[in-house]
Design an enzyme around this catalytic site. Structure first.
Site, short mmCIF file in Angstrom:
data_model
loop_
_atom_site.label_atom_id
_atom_site.label_comp_id
_atom_site.label_asym_id
_atom_site.label_seq_id
_atom_site.Cartn_x
_atom_site.Cartn_y
_atom_site.Cartn_z
N LYS A 118 0.88 -1.30 0.16
CA LYS A 118 -0.28 0.05 -0.10
C LYS A 118 1.00 1.18 -0.08
O LYS A 118 2.08 1.27 0.53
CB LYS A 118 -0.89 -0.15 1.26
CG LYS A 118 -1.88 -1.05 1.38
CD LYS A 118 -2.83 -0.84 2.48
CE LYS A 118 -3.81 -1.82 2.64
NZ LYS A 118 -4.94 -1.63 1.76
N ASP A 125 -7.53 -3.19 10.86
CA ASP A 125 -8.04 -4.25 9.69
C ASP A 125 -8.51 -5.43 10.40
O ASP A 125 -8.87 -6.38 9.72
CB ASP A 125 -7.06 -4.42 8.59
CG ASP A 125 -7.64 -4.73 7.30
OD1 ASP A 125 -8.79 -4.54 6.90
OD2 ASP A 125 -6.74 -5.47 6.44
N GLU A 135 -6.25 -9.71 0.77
CA GLU A 135 -5.76 -10.81 1.92
C GLU A 135 -7.24 -10.97 2.69
O GLU A 135 -7.48 -12.51 3.17
CB GLU A 135 -4.86 -10.32 2.69
CG GLU A 135 -5.19 -9.60 3.65
CD GLU A 135 -5.59 -8.06 3.64
OE1 GLU A 135 -5.45 -7.70 2.42
OE2 GLU A 135 -6.27 -7.39 4.42
N ARG A 183 -10.34 -11.45 1.97
CA ARG A 183 -11.28 -12.75 1.38
C ARG A 183 -10.61 -13.92 1.70
O ARG A 183 -11.19 -14.91 1.70
CB ARG A 183 -11.68 -12.26 -0.04
CG ARG A 183 -10.44 -12.13 -0.85
CD ARG A 183 -10.75 -11.43 -2.08
NE ARG A 183 -10.77 -9.77 -1.89
CZ ARG A 183 -10.93 -9.06 -3.17
NH1 ARG A 183 -11.40 -9.26 -4.15
NH2 ARG A 183 -11.04 -7.57 -2.54
N1 BES Z 1 -8.18 -3.68 4.29
C1 BES Z 1 -8.47 -3.18 3.03
C2 BES Z 1 -9.75 -2.47 2.82
C3 BES Z 1 -9.75 -1.29 3.39
C4 BES Z 1 -9.37 -0.02 2.60
C5 BES Z 1 -10.44 -1.08 4.82
C6 BES Z 1 -9.83 1.08 3.33
C7 BES Z 1 -10.68 0.09 5.25
C8 BES Z 1 -10.35 1.29 4.69
C9 BES Z 1 -8.19 -4.49 2.09
O1 BES Z 1 -7.40 -5.67 2.59
C10 BES Z 1 -7.91 -4.23 0.79
O2 BES Z 1 -6.47 -3.61 0.61
N2 BES Z 1 -8.48 -4.13 -0.32
C11 BES Z 1 -8.27 -3.78 -1.65
C12 BES Z 1 -8.64 -5.12 -2.50
C13 BES Z 1 -7.98 -4.69 -4.06
C14 BES Z 1 -6.58 -5.18 -3.84
C15 BES Z 1 -8.85 -5.82 -4.76
C16 BES Z 1 -8.75 -2.43 -1.97
O3 BES Z 1 -10.08 -2.39 -1.53
O4 BES Z 1 -8.18 -1.60 -2.58
ZN ZN Z 2 -7.43 -5.56 4.63
ZN ZN Z 3 -5.59 -5.54 2.05
#
Ligand code: BES
Ligand code: ZN
Ligand code: ZN
Length: 514
Positions: free
Chosen positions: A288, A299, A360, A362
């Site tokens: 990220k 998370d 991760e 899912r």
């Molecule tokens: N933990 C994140 C989702 C998240 C984003 C939670 C913002 C709280 C605030 C999750 O693991 C994630 O990074 N999801 C990605 C999925 C993508 C790579 C398909 C996302 O939502 O960008």
């Molecule tokens: Zn996450």
């Molecule tokens: Zn993530």
């Protein structure tokens, strides 16, 4: 904090301060406000006539009683128009009143509930007032060193300056046993939400997967739940390749937390609650950006919602079996980390083609839900801070609710409404399945940007088989970036109360009451 009930007249309350409400469309004080006004020689009516007190929602007017009644202070809280008065307003007003009165130094506080003419059921109001007070007074200050010696940092019910409300009395003109039961339920729900908030607010160097499991176990012993915790060896035996895949890049060991409440017949496995427990999400190899990455300590809020709900369920003991399941790990980019392109096999044997190691949640839920299916639990409901896409879709107001089961969707909507937590049903059409079809594995981990919250839900749905299943994406509602009426900045505990109401609804139904 000590929470009590009194059915005596408000003007007889003998604490330090008392709060009453005023509606914006009343020309003069009504109900408990009228009683206080009379005891205080018309000061409330006077301020209302001069326009200083308008009754608009969230307005606070602090009055000094100058010996006219026992409490030194009265807080007059605006409740908005009568026609829009709801249980949620009660919760909010109570939170605002309690924060103000704590600031003013009050230690023994009374909250006078509006009468039945307000249109809100008295027991529901009593419960919401209790919830509002305890949720509103919560602050996470465990790591703030107290300024003066002998002062506590006030974590939990206190404030940073060491001020603390010691006792709260809910004043209502109703049947005392019913009021008492409602207040007790409100207290259990709020304390469980605050426990979940503590878990969310803890820093990730403290709240590792091992520590999360330890806290769940300690809580289980306290409230009388069974607790079982699997480490990596047991996970390997059970074939939890998705959870282990995510854990690979971290120096911290993963855990699989199981909490059981046995309140129903042995023949019915009962409800399973599954929560995403990523104690820190760097994104892994698909790392990220640095901005706001610190928020990814939260998370694990889906897991915290499950653990918090189980705490309340352990105390309330509904007549139904409920199992809380939290697969927990960090998502780190270590030398052994899993990669985009990898194929992982979940506990039910299904393979997943990895596209992005940041998706991760899912994966750990694939193993959590697979295991729940194997145990025979039904329905299965999961909660997860799953996707940024859900935040784009619903913002910070409602959680996304995803399910193939209309009946379960409705039940969860009802539970959420009773709980005062907002959810919104999202579409799950078969046409979206195309996006997560894999050429080389049973399912593709991500479906690209379009409908990202839906395809993420559908990946999890792949592991629920034919079992009634629902998913709550709480990525937009698990935390606040600034203080709101009821809730301080930080973790909200979202999901705890909905899950408890869901267990309650299911127990009422299986016992012929629903
Ligand atoms: N933990 C994140 C989702 C998240 C984003 C939670 C913002 C709280 C605030 C999750 O693991 C994630 O990074 N999801 C990605 C999925 C993508 C790579 C398909 C996302 O939502 O960008
Ligand atoms: Zn996450
Ligand atoms: Zn993530």
């Amino acid at each position: 904090m000590d929470v009590r009930v009194s059915t005596r007249d408000v003007q007889q309350f003998d604490g330090d301060a008392v709060a009453v409400g005023i509606f914006s469309d009343d020309a003069e004080p009504q109900g408990p406000a009228a009683a206080l006004d009379e005891a205080m020689a018309g000061v409330i009516a006077g301020l209302q006539a001069s326009g200083e007190i308008t009754g608009v929602a969230d307005e606070v007017t602090l009055l000094h009683t100058l010996g006219k009644i026992e409490p030194a202070r009265v807080a007059v809280i605006g409740l908005g128009p009568r026609s829009r008065f709801t249980v949620d307003r009660v919760r909010r007003a109570s939170a605002i009143a309690c924060r103000q009165l704590r600031k003013a130094g009050a230690q023994r506080v009374g909250l006078a509930l509006a009468g039945a003419e307000s249109g809100v059921n008295l027991a529901q109001a009593a419960r919401a007032a209790t919830e509002g007070a305890l949720l509103g007074l919560y602050e996470f200050r465990l790591y703030k060193t107290p300024k003066q010696e002998g002062q506590t940092n006030g974590n939990g019910g206190g404030s940073g300056d060491g001020k603390r409300i010691e006792s709260l009395t809910i004043l209502g003109r109703g049947r005392e046993p019913a009021l008492r039961a409602a207040v007790e339920r409100g207290q259990i729900l709020a304390e469980a939400s605050n426990f979940a908030r503590d878990l969310g607010n803890e820093p990730p160097n403290v709240l590792t997967p091992t520590e999360l499991a330890n806290r769940a176990r300690a809580m289980a012993h306290e409230v009388g739940l069974e607790c079982e915790i699997f480490g990596p060896d047991r996970m390997r035996e059970l074939g939890m390749g998705a959870l282990l895949g995510v854990a690979q890049g971290s120096a911290e060991e993963p855990r699989f937390i199981i909490l059981r409440h046995r309140g129903g017949p042995k023949s019915e496995p009962g409800l399973a609650l599954v929560g995403k427990g990523i104690t820190f999400d760097t994104g892994g190899i698909s790392i990220k950006p640095a901005a706001d990455m610190d928020a990814m300590k939260m998370d694990m809020c889906g897991g915290a919602a499950v653990i918090g709900a189980m705490m309340a369920i352990g105390r309330l003991k509904p007549a139904v079996n409920v199992t809380g399941i939290v697969p927990t790990t960090e998502n780190m980019p270590g030398g052994k980390a899993f990669r985009p392109g990898d194929i992982l096999r979940a506990a039910n044997g299904k393979t997943i083609e990895i596209v992005n190691t940041d998706a991760e949640g899912r994966l750990v839920l694939a193993d959590g839900v697979s295991w729940a299916v194997k145990q025979g639990y039904a329905p299965i409901v999961d909660a997860a801070t799953l996707t940024g896409a859900c935040v784009i879709a619903l913002g910070h107001v409602r959680a996304g609710l995803f399910s193939y089961d209309e009946g379960l969707t409705r039940t969860i909507q009802t539970a959420a409404e009773t709980a005062g937590e907002k959810v919104w049903p999202m579409p799950m059409d078969a046409e979206y399945d195309e996006q997560i079809r894999s050429e080389i594995a049973d399912v593709k981990q991500t479906g690209g940007r379009p409908a990202g919250a839906i395809t993420a839900a559908k990946v999890i749905g792949n592991f629920a088989g034919d079992v009634p299943w629902a998913h709550l994406d709480i990525a937009g509602v698990n935390a606040k970036d600034r203080r709101d009426a009821e809730l301080d900045k930080g973790a909200t505990g979202f999901g705890v109360r909905t899950f408890v109401e869901l267990a309650t609804l299911l127990s009422e139904r299986s016992n012929g009451k629903g």
